[in-house]
Each structure stands twice: as C-alpha cells, then as structure tokens.
Design a protein around this motif. Sequence first.
Motif, PDB file in Angstrom:
ATOM      1  N   SER A   1     -34.718  23.135  36.521  1.00 59.09           N
ATOM      2  CA  SER A   1     -33.794  23.862  36.061  1.00 59.09           C
ATOM      3  C   SER A   1     -32.667  23.179  37.705  1.00 59.09           C
ATOM      4  CB  SER A   1     -33.989  25.036  35.979  1.00 59.09           C
ATOM      5  OG  SER A   1     -34.539  25.625  37.494  1.00 59.09           O
ATOM      6  N   ALA A   2     -33.644  22.899  38.844  1.00 58.97           N
ATOM      7  CA  ALA A   2     -32.596  22.272  39.978  1.00 58.97           C
ATOM      8  C   ALA A   2     -32.512  21.239  40.201  1.00 58.97           C
ATOM      9  CB  ALA A   2     -32.949  23.822  41.362  1.00 58.97           C
ATOM     10  N   ALA A   3     -33.271  20.061  39.420  1.00 61.87           N
ATOM     11  CA  ALA A   3     -33.745  19.305  40.174  1.00 61.87           C
ATOM     12  C   ALA A   3     -33.282  18.709  39.250  1.00 61.87           C
ATOM     13  CB  ALA A   3     -34.592  18.880  41.462  1.00 61.87           C
ATOM     14  N   THR A   4     -33.582  16.912  38.550  1.00 61.83           N
ATOM     15  CA  THR A   4     -33.569  15.347  37.893  1.00 61.83           C
ATOM     16  C   THR A   4     -34.429  15.053  38.456  1.00 61.83           C
ATOM     17  OG1 THR A   4     -31.788  14.794  38.071  1.00 61.83           O
ATOM     18  CG2 THR A   4     -31.416  16.229  36.425  1.00 61.83           C
ATOM     19  N   ALA A   5     -35.088  14.437  39.647  1.00 59.31           N
ATOM     20  CA  ALA A   5     -35.855  13.684  40.174  1.00 59.31           C
ATOM     21  C   ALA A   5     -36.613  14.307  41.359  1.00 59.31           C
ATOM     22  CB  ALA A   5     -34.631  12.446  40.727  1.00 59.31           C
ATOM     23  N   THR A   6     -37.841  13.839  41.826  1.00 59.84           N
ATOM     24  CA  THR A   6     -38.758  14.147  42.970  1.00 59.84           C
ATOM     25  C   THR A   6     -39.115  12.179  42.785  1.00 59.84           C
ATOM     26  OG1 THR A   6     -40.613  14.048  41.226  1.00 59.84           O
ATOM     27  CG2 THR A   6     -39.527  16.209  41.602  1.00 59.84           C
ATOM     28  N   LYS A   7     -39.875  11.804  44.236  1.00 62.58           N
ATOM     29  CA  LYS A   7     -39.898  10.870  44.506  1.00 62.58           C
ATOM     30  C   LYS A   7     -40.097  10.277  43.481  1.00 62.58           C
ATOM     31  CE  LYS A   7     -44.236  12.422  46.554  1.00 62.58           C
ATOM     32  NZ  LYS A   7     -44.041  13.537  46.367  1.00 62.58           N
ATOM     33  N   ASP A   8     -41.277  10.484  42.531  1.00 54.30           N
ATOM     34  CA  ASP A   8     -41.743   9.466  41.499  1.00 54.30           C
ATOM     35  C   ASP A   8     -42.020   9.726  40.005  1.00 54.30           C
ATOM     36  OD1 ASP A   8     -43.190   7.495  43.754  1.00 54.30           O
ATOM     37  OD2 ASP A   8     -44.901   9.052  44.428  1.00 54.30           O
ATOM     38  N   THR A   9     -40.772  11.290  39.820  1.00 53.90           N
ATOM     39  CA  THR A   9     -40.870  11.259  38.826  1.00 53.90           C
ATOM     40  C   THR A   9     -39.149  11.479  38.487  1.00 53.90           C
ATOM     41  OG1 THR A   9     -40.470  13.621  38.734  1.00 53.90           O
ATOM     42  CG2 THR A   9     -42.995  12.500  38.424  1.00 53.90           C
ATOM     43  N   VAL A  10     -39.069  10.552  37.246  1.00 51.49           N
ATOM     44  CA  VAL A  10     -37.668  10.762  36.586  1.00 51.49           C
ATOM     45  C   VAL A  10     -36.814  11.720  35.663  1.00 51.49           C
ATOM     46  CG1 VAL A  10     -34.868   9.594  36.086  1.00 51.49           C
ATOM     47  CG2 VAL A  10     -36.118   9.222  38.257  1.00 51.49           C
ATOM     48  N   ARG A  11     -36.602  12.818  35.491  1.00 52.07           N
ATOM     49  CA  ARG A  11     -36.477  13.742  34.508  1.00 52.07           C
ATOM     50  C   ARG A  11     -34.996  13.408  33.863  1.00 52.07           C
ATOM     51  NH1 ARG A  11     -37.742  18.362  32.144  1.00 52.07           N
ATOM     52  NH2 ARG A  11     -38.979  18.983  34.076  1.00 52.07           N
TER      53      ARG A  11
ATOM     54  N   VAL B   1     -54.696   0.490  32.946  1.00 51.28           N
ATOM     55  CA  VAL B   1     -55.636   1.190  33.648  1.00 51.28           C
ATOM     56  C   VAL B   1     -56.022   0.659  35.147  1.00 51.28           C
ATOM     57  CG1 VAL B   1     -57.199   0.862  31.783  1.00 51.28           C
ATOM     58  CG2 VAL B   1     -57.262  -1.008  33.247  1.00 51.28           C
ATOM     59  N   THR B   2     -54.903   0.048  35.139  1.00 51.53           N
ATOM     60  CA  THR B   2     -55.019   0.070  37.125  1.00 51.53           C
ATOM     61  C   THR B   2     -53.833   0.737  37.850  1.00 51.53           C
ATOM     62  OG1 THR B   2     -53.942  -2.301  36.719  1.00 51.53           O
ATOM     63  CG2 THR B   2     -56.311  -1.316  37.008  1.00 51.53           C
ATOM     64  N   PRO B   3     -53.259   0.589  38.762  1.00 56.09           N
ATOM     65  CA  PRO B   3     -52.382   1.366  39.553  1.00 56.09           C
ATOM     66  C   PRO B   3     -51.371   0.025  39.375  1.00 56.09           C
ATOM     67  CG  PRO B   3     -54.056   2.208  41.106  1.00 56.09           C
ATOM     68  CD  PRO B   3     -54.260   0.689  39.905  1.00 56.09           C
ATOM     69  N   GLY B   4     -49.820   0.759  39.446  1.00 55.89           N
ATOM     70  CA  GLY B   4     -48.503   0.056  39.803  1.00 55.89           C
ATOM     71  C   GLY B   4     -47.657  -0.150  38.902  1.00 55.89           C
ATOM     72  N   HIS B   5     -47.420   0.651  37.501  1.00 58.95           N
ATOM     73  CA  HIS B   5     -46.447   1.200  36.467  1.00 58.95           C
ATOM     74  C   HIS B   5     -46.269   2.036  36.232  1.00 58.95           C
ATOM     75  CE1 HIS B   5     -49.552  -2.180  34.969  1.00 58.95           C
ATOM     76  NE2 HIS B   5     -50.655  -0.825  34.982  1.00 58.95           N
ATOM     77  N   ASN B   6     -44.905   1.860  35.209  1.00 58.18           N
ATOM     78  CA  ASN B   6     -44.204   3.207  34.858  1.00 58.18           C
ATOM     79  C   ASN B   6     -44.619   3.621  33.799  1.00 58.18           C
ATOM     80  OD1 ASN B   6     -41.844   2.561  36.004  1.00 58.18           O
ATOM     81  ND2 ASN B   6     -41.554   0.903  35.561  1.00 58.18           N
ATOM     82  N   PHE B   7     -44.241   4.570  33.330  1.00 59.14           N
ATOM     83  CA  PHE B   7     -44.573   5.555  31.960  1.00 59.14           C
ATOM     84  C   PHE B   7     -43.376   6.396  31.234  1.00 59.14           C
ATOM     85  CE2 PHE B   7     -48.696   4.663  34.568  1.00 59.14           C
ATOM     86  CZ  PHE B   7     -49.500   4.379  33.952  1.00 59.14           C
TER      87      PHE B   7
ATOM     88  N   SER C   1     -47.239   0.155  52.723  1.00 55.06           N
ATOM     89  CA  SER C   1     -45.616  -0.972  52.233  1.00 55.06           C
ATOM     90  C   SER C   1     -46.636  -2.085  51.433  1.00 55.06           C
ATOM     91  CB  SER C   1     -45.463  -1.529  53.794  1.00 55.06           C
ATOM     92  OG  SER C   1     -46.181  -2.577  54.392  1.00 55.06           O
ATOM     93  N   THR C   2     -47.677  -2.266  51.235  1.00 54.64           N
ATOM     94  CA  THR C   2     -47.983  -3.109  50.615  1.00 54.64           C
ATOM     95  C   THR C   2     -49.264  -2.520  49.579  1.00 54.64           C
ATOM     96  OG1 THR C   2     -50.710  -3.043  51.336  1.00 54.64           O
ATOM     97  CG2 THR C   2     -49.020  -4.213  52.609  1.00 54.64           C
ATOM     98  N   GLY C   3     -49.084  -1.073  49.410  1.00 50.71           N
ATOM     99  CA  GLY C   3     -49.379  -0.628  47.863  1.00 50.71           C
ATOM    100  C   GLY C   3     -48.199  -0.656  46.684  1.00 50.71           C
ATOM    101  N   VAL C   4     -48.804  -0.670  45.241  1.00 50.84           N
ATOM    102  CA  VAL C   4     -48.007  -0.600  44.340  1.00 50.84           C
ATOM    103  C   VAL C   4     -47.979   1.307  44.191  1.00 50.84           C
ATOM    104  CG1 VAL C   4     -49.103  -2.537  43.317  1.00 50.84           C
ATOM    105  CG2 VAL C   4     -49.828  -0.558  43.304  1.00 50.84           C
ATOM    106  N   PHE C   5     -46.842   0.874  43.157  1.00 48.61           N
ATOM    107  CA  PHE C   5     -46.488   2.681  43.357  1.00 48.61           C
ATOM    108  C   PHE C   5     -46.503   2.514  41.565  1.00 48.61           C
ATOM    109  CE2 PHE C   5     -44.298   0.631  46.679  1.00 48.61           C
ATOM    110  CZ  PHE C   5     -44.591   2.272  48.034  1.00 48.61           C
ATOM    111  N   ASN C   6     -46.406   3.873  41.180  1.00 49.47           N
ATOM    112  CA  ASN C   6     -46.514   4.624  39.046  1.00 49.47           C
ATOM    113  C   ASN C   6     -44.635   5.284  39.223  1.00 49.47           C
ATOM    114  OD1 ASN C   6     -48.698   3.473  39.279  1.00 49.47           O
ATOM    115  ND2 ASN C   6     -49.846   4.885  39.050  1.00 49.47           N
ATOM    116  N   ARG C   7     -44.997   5.259  38.154  1.00 46.77           N
ATOM    117  CA  ARG C   7     -43.073   6.047  38.154  1.00 46.77           C
ATOM    118  C   ARG C   7     -42.975   6.432  36.418  1.00 46.77           C
ATOM    119  NH1 ARG C   7     -38.419   6.737  40.157  1.00 46.77           N
ATOM    120  NH2 ARG C   7     -38.554   4.753  41.873  1.00 46.77           N
ATOM    121  N   VAL C   8     -42.750   7.803  36.259  1.00 47.48           N
ATOM    122  CA  VAL C   8     -42.757   8.909  35.381  1.00 47.48           C
ATOM    123  C   VAL C   8     -41.434   9.109  34.903  1.00 47.48           C
ATOM    124  CG1 VAL C   8     -43.934  10.306  33.723  1.00 47.48           C
ATOM    125  CG2 VAL C   8     -45.521   9.427  35.278  1.00 47.48           C
ATOM    126  N   PHE C   9     -41.176   8.869  33.909  1.00 50.31           N
ATOM    127  CA  PHE C   9     -39.549   9.159  33.460  1.00 50.31           C
ATOM    128  C   PHE C   9     -40.085  10.501  32.370  1.00 50.31           C
ATOM    129  CE2 PHE C   9     -39.310   4.285  34.137  1.00 50.31           C
ATOM    130  CZ  PHE C   9     -37.715   5.096  34.954  1.00 50.31           C
TER     131      PHE C   9
END
Length: 492
Positions: free
Chosen positions: A144-154, A387-393, A448-456
């Motif tokens: 109700s107060a935000a539409t994004a965090t560091k790894d999610t976007v609403r 089945v491994t890291p580094g994707h969007n969902f 800095s060599t890591g991969v990232f996940n993100r959730v919409f």
Amino acid sequence: MTTGGILREGPAPVVIVRPVTRTHRLLIPILVLAAFLAGCSIRKEPPATSTGTSTTATTKTASSSPTTSTKTSPPPSTTSTKAAPPPTTSTKATPPTTASTKTAPPPTTSTKAAPPATTSTKAAPPPTTPAPAPPDDGATGLGSAATATKDTVRLPGATPIEDAVDTANAVFPATSPPSRPRAITLVDTSDWRAAIAASVFAGQRTASPILFSQNGSIPPATRAAIDQLRPTGIDEAGKVQVIRVGSAPAPGGLTTKVLAGPDPFATAAAIDRLNTQILGRPAGHVIIASGEHPEWAMPAAAWAARAEQPILYTGDNAIPAATVAALKAHKKPHLYLLGPKTLISDTVKKQLGKMAKDVTRIEGPTPVDNSVAFARFARATFGWGFVTPGHNFTVASTSRPLDAAAAAVLGSNGIFAPLLLVDRPAPLSLPIENYLLDVQPGYDSDPSTGVFNRVFILGGPAAVSGSVQGRLDEITKLVPVTIDSRATAPSS
C-alpha cells in the motif's frame, strides 16, 4: 561464484545511517533543553502512503533494483532551508516512483527566555528514534506504500485492465519507432479463454500486448494506452495494428482484424490460424489447456508468448470439434497437456495422442503446484527449465485469470518470465516459497559476479499482499553462501 539451491544466508545487511555532524551534536542538546523548558512533546508524523496505481518500469533484464528504506530517518538539516532530494540509485531496472515523507524542520530556539510552548504539527521524530512500522494484517503494508523493492516490482492495478496497461507501457515505452509495438490485441474482459489464447501474439515476432475492453466499450485507460503506444502494424498480416478478439470493439483510426468464433474453442482456433500465418508455418508444439478451469490454464499464457506456440482448449472428458480441426492443421505436433488427470482425464489424453507425435502431461496437484511444475519443466525446445538462479518471474493471483494475459508480454520481449500463481493474498503459498528458495542466487566472495532474480507482481495488495511482496523480496535477493572446504577425498 553463484550457487543455486537452498542457501544459508550470512549476517544481516548493515543499514547505512548518515553520520551526525558537529552541527547536529551541538543542536540536539539545545533542542532537548528547549523542549524541557517549554514542557512540550514532539509529536510523531504518521508514515505517508502512496496512492499511485501504476508503474512505468521498463525493466528487461534480471538485476537488482533500488530499495526504498523505511528503517531510519536522516537527522534534520540545519545548514539549508531546502529539502534535500532522496538518494537515487542507477540500476538496469526503472522501478515505479515511491512516495516520500517530508518532514518539517525542528522547532527553532532563541537565547532569550523561552516563550510559551509552541509545537509544529509536522515535527519530525527525534533522530535516534525511528517511527514505528504500521501493523501488517496481510492485506496492507508494503504494497500500500510502495510499488518496488530491491528485487520485486509491483504493477498495482486494481483490475486486470490497469495491469494490462501497465505491462504494455513498461515493455513498450513508445518513445521511438523501435520501442513501439507492432500491434495491440484487444480482448473483452468477459472472455478469459480468448485472452489467454491471444497471449501468443505478445511474443517478440508479433510484439502485440494484450489490452482489454469491457462490456462492449473501451475503458479510458485502454484508450489512453492505445493512443500512447501507436502500433506500427504487422506486415505478415496486412499491416494490421489492432487484433480484435471475440466481441472487442474497434478503437477507430487503426487497421483492425477480427478473430472470432461461435464458441471460445473456435475463437482459440482462429487465433491459432493467424499465428500460423504470421509464422509462415504451423507450430510444432501446441499447449492443451483446460477450457473449464481458468486457474489451471493461466501459466500457459507466458510460455505461449515466449515460444510463439498456440494454446488450444479441451473439456475435462471430451475434445471440442474446433480443437480437433485445429490440431489436424498442425499435422502431428508435439502436445503438452497442462494439468493432472483429475482435471483432464486420461481418456482425453489418449484421444489427443491419435492427432499428435506424442502427448506430455505437465502436472501438479493444485494450480499453484502446477505453475511451479511448468516453470521447472523442459523437454527439447519446449519449456522454461528454470532450476538455477538468474531469472525473472511473474506472480499473479488465481482469482484474476485475466492477469495471466496482461502479464504475457513479460514472458517475452527481453524479460522471459514464467508465471507463478498464488491462491490467497497472504501468506505466500508454500510451493512458491520452496521453489524460489531453490533458485535463490548466491555468491561466495564477490557479489559483483553474481546473478540476480527479479519478481514482477500483478495486482494490488488485495491480490498479493504487502507481506507477501516483502517475503518475495527476501527469498529473491542475492545472498552470501558458505562453501565447506573441509571435504576430504573418500578413503580407499
């Protein structure tokens, strides 16, 4: 080094607080003394809430997004009368704007005798005491107060109409001809089957996001999006700019093509025929989904957009004639049956086998489990295989099947996000939590060599609560992992 699987998180991240300057150290005792002499108390200002319901994020890669901090408030400035702008972080994703809370400067003091007590109605809390967080009842809070965090976007649309507008504008900002879609697919909100089947047009080749009409008219939000997007036209379909599916009305001023049939199964077959025309050949893989239970068909939308492979429908115990005719035109394709045999019977599977090279069932015991099974599944060139890291969902609620079509454009176009489902606003469904923990990204020594996940996230807190968004952010972030170096070779 990145690792997948269930990870053991290291120490909690450190919150960076702006150091107290010499001016602040001198000012604080003066303020305390003045407050004591005046016999007044400084009132706390309630946290601000955001009333925005849209986002224009144009994220196309999985990366870490800025975080809105709510843990501490910086000390009031005594050297400038202008409010300092909030810090900004440059990232690959452009998250939606979040609300900021302005605070009034602290009460002024004088070397003269203290006047009668006066207080500011917007006085900030003492620098050393953070404002208490409001309680989260599972339906309010972060969302109700935000539409994004560091790894999610609403994408916080109150309805799928708004979610479809948000996703279309996020993927196609329309700031130049290359950033405009080729077409727009217009579907009425009364027909979830047509909407999910039409998701095949949201892929990279056709580049046609789904927008919604309602009760035979075009809502203002949809109209504004059409005017903003200005589709360029699909050459393979006679420069069509709007694909009208079913009973959707014509927006006017644009080249349109109507796809409709006497029933939803025939409409899905008409969508398949146009997709074949655009591809120049029948697709070799076809998804067979339930035409009676939308929550089981929803995950098919993202993959249809990703692979430009059609969705056809079946009944629980019989195959509609329109679906049979469509399958014959594909000349023995590979079929993928979405759902367990308690949903679509083995009798139907055997009948489908007569019209296909093979039939593979992708299944889970519930719609939520089924969405995870689809995200994990891969066979040859079909399936996400995440089945491994580094994707969007993407995450949507089973109560809003049209959000599957709205999110289809995120299944392709540089984002490539499978659709995961939740069956309640809160808490987070256990199959989704376990899956995202399995693929949570980690690093050994150098993040800095890591991969990232993100959730919409599709929909507001009534669909997916603020507490669930917070949990999704927690289990999606890049975390340090410990590698056990004490392992020894097995004894001979």
